[in-house]
Design an enzyme around this catalytic site. Sequence first.
Site, PDB file in Angstrom:
ATOM      1  N   HIS A  73       0.816  -1.228   0.000  1.00 30.61           N
ATOM      2  CA  HIS A  73       0.000   0.000   0.000  1.00 30.61           C
ATOM      3  C   HIS A  73       0.844   1.270   0.000  1.00 30.61           C
ATOM      4  O   HIS A  73       0.308   2.365  -0.189  1.00 30.61           O
ATOM      5  CB  HIS A  73      -0.899   0.053   1.241  1.00 30.61           C
ATOM      6  CG  HIS A  73      -1.977  -0.988   1.280  1.00 30.61           C
ATOM      7  ND1 HIS A  73      -2.853  -1.191   0.238  1.00 30.61           N
ATOM      8  CD2 HIS A  73      -2.318  -1.887   2.252  1.00 30.61           C
ATOM      9  CE1 HIS A  73      -3.698  -2.172   0.573  1.00 30.61           C
ATOM     10  NE2 HIS A  73      -3.385  -2.617   1.769  1.00 30.61           N
TER      11      HIS A  73
ATOM     12  N   ASP B 282      -3.175 -10.662  -1.892  1.00 31.97           N
ATOM     13  CA  ASP B 282      -3.619 -10.051  -0.638  1.00 31.97           C
ATOM     14  C   ASP B 282      -5.064  -9.567  -0.827  1.00 31.97           C
ATOM     15  O   ASP B 282      -5.440  -9.162  -1.927  1.00 31.97           O
ATOM     16  CB  ASP B 282      -2.691  -8.875  -0.309  1.00 31.97           C
ATOM     17  CG  ASP B 282      -2.984  -8.233   1.036  1.00 31.97           C
ATOM     18  OD1 ASP B 282      -2.206  -8.472   1.979  1.00 31.97           O
ATOM     19  OD2 ASP B 282      -3.976  -7.481   1.140  1.00 31.97           O
TER      20      ASP B 282
ATOM     21  N   HIS C 166      -6.454  -6.968   0.009  1.00 29.66           N
ATOM     22  CA  HIS C 166      -6.547  -5.535  -0.293  1.00 29.66           C
ATOM     23  C   HIS C 166      -5.866  -5.233  -1.624  1.00 29.66           C
ATOM     24  O   HIS C 166      -4.968  -5.957  -2.052  1.00 29.66           O
ATOM     25  CB  HIS C 166      -5.888  -4.715   0.822  1.00 29.66           C
ATOM     26  CG  HIS C 166      -6.454  -4.998   2.188  1.00 29.66           C
ATOM     27  ND1 HIS C 166      -5.852  -5.855   3.068  1.00 29.66           N
ATOM     28  CD2 HIS C 166      -7.576  -4.551   2.786  1.00 29.66           C
ATOM     29  CE1 HIS C 166      -6.592  -5.921   4.185  1.00 29.66           C
ATOM     30  NE2 HIS C 166      -7.638  -5.144   4.034  1.00 29.66           N
TER      31      HIS C 166
ATOM     32  N   ASP D 198      -4.497 -12.562   4.046  1.00 31.53           N
ATOM     33  CA  ASP D 198      -5.743 -12.025   4.611  1.00 31.53           C
ATOM     34  C   ASP D 198      -6.932 -12.286   3.683  1.00 31.53           C
ATOM     35  O   ASP D 198      -8.050 -11.868   3.969  1.00 31.53           O
ATOM     36  CB  ASP D 198      -5.611 -10.527   4.934  1.00 31.53           C
ATOM     37  CG  ASP D 198      -4.919  -9.738   3.859  1.00 31.53           C
ATOM     38  OD1 ASP D 198      -4.681 -10.273   2.757  1.00 31.53           O
ATOM     39  OD2 ASP D 198      -4.610  -8.543   4.107  1.00 31.53           O
TER      40      ASP D 198
HETATM   41 ZN    ZN Z   1      -4.067  -6.892   3.061  1.00 34.40          ZN
END
Ligand code: ZN
Length: 369
Positions: A139, A176, A178, A264
């Site tokens: 990120h 992931d 996200h 995740d």
């Molecule tokens: Zn994540």
Amino acid sequence: MRTGFVWDEWYMWHDTGSAAAFLPAGGPIQPDTHVENPEPKRRLHNLLDFSGVLDTLQEIEPRQATLEELLRFHTPEYVDEIAEQSAESGGDAGDLTPFGPDSYDIARLAAGGVIEATDAVLDGDVDNAYALVRPPGHHAESDIGRGFCIFGNIALAAMHARSERDIERVAVVDFDVHHGNGTQKAFWDDPTVLPISLHQDNFFPPGEGAVDEVGEGDGRGYNLNVPLPPGSGVGAYETAFERVVLPALDKFDPDLIYLAAGVDSGAIDPLGRMMLHSEGYRTLTRQLLAAADEHCDGRLVAVHEGGYSSAYAPFSGLAIIEELRGERSDIEDPFMPIFAELGYQGLQPHQEAVIDDAAEKLDIALQNS
Ligand code: ZN
């Protein structure tokens, strides 16, 4: 296979402080443990040890990324800001990225660890590698830390491979839960690096990671997003690999592949709403290894990202690392009997619609390859 492994106890000393899930304590928010705490990672390391797998991995000693390396992606102002806050008592790198003292150096050790893993694979010291680093990286943007990430570990390593190692094309596959926004932004107009992010639709960062974000300028077509509906399981992920990820890799023909190994996207993750299990991660990793074998002599560097279930992240991580190694331990995932039978684990029509939408982007994707 000879699988390299990056680990340092100092990674676990990166202090995300007191929070409720990911919001800082204060006002109505009673202090609790931040969701990005050492425990899931430490327990993965412990399970590697307990299973005997750790003894079969080739240790790769991490080092701190140099300033020159950091500045390939990050702005000098941002790097200075992190260094200053870190030298005091810590702070926040911008957007939900709290850190304590010394995190500047720890984050440099994470980025440098992934660079070292890259060099070990490119030098042929190992066949592939897993970097169990912290803080995570996907990120982080050039001038702001986001979502628990301070420096873009994979982005910086890919830039190193491109500028120092004669690597022409790099693919980054990110499962992931996200969106890999930092990696996407790092290579937005760059046709030499292909980020492919599979993530829960419109989760974090909010409003980013849509299917029509395909890059710009020379990089147009060299960015792929598969924003999967919440509740996606093994069927959706395997179909996304089959129809988007693997065809994209065939077309792009990378010289090096990174896996942003966020676990995740697994069942019972406290943040994600997906349902992958260790056998699912195992299959995806095996398919990626096969693609790496076909295109780049097996050169695959897996890098730990998210994964917040202390109970389950270790079994997901173990499965990925066992696949890299090409050999299973005698540990059976004790959660599998439950997670394999979860309702809607197979591909659902609304998931397939999203995947086919993303697959259509392959037509404009990689048009210059
Ligand atoms: Zn994540």
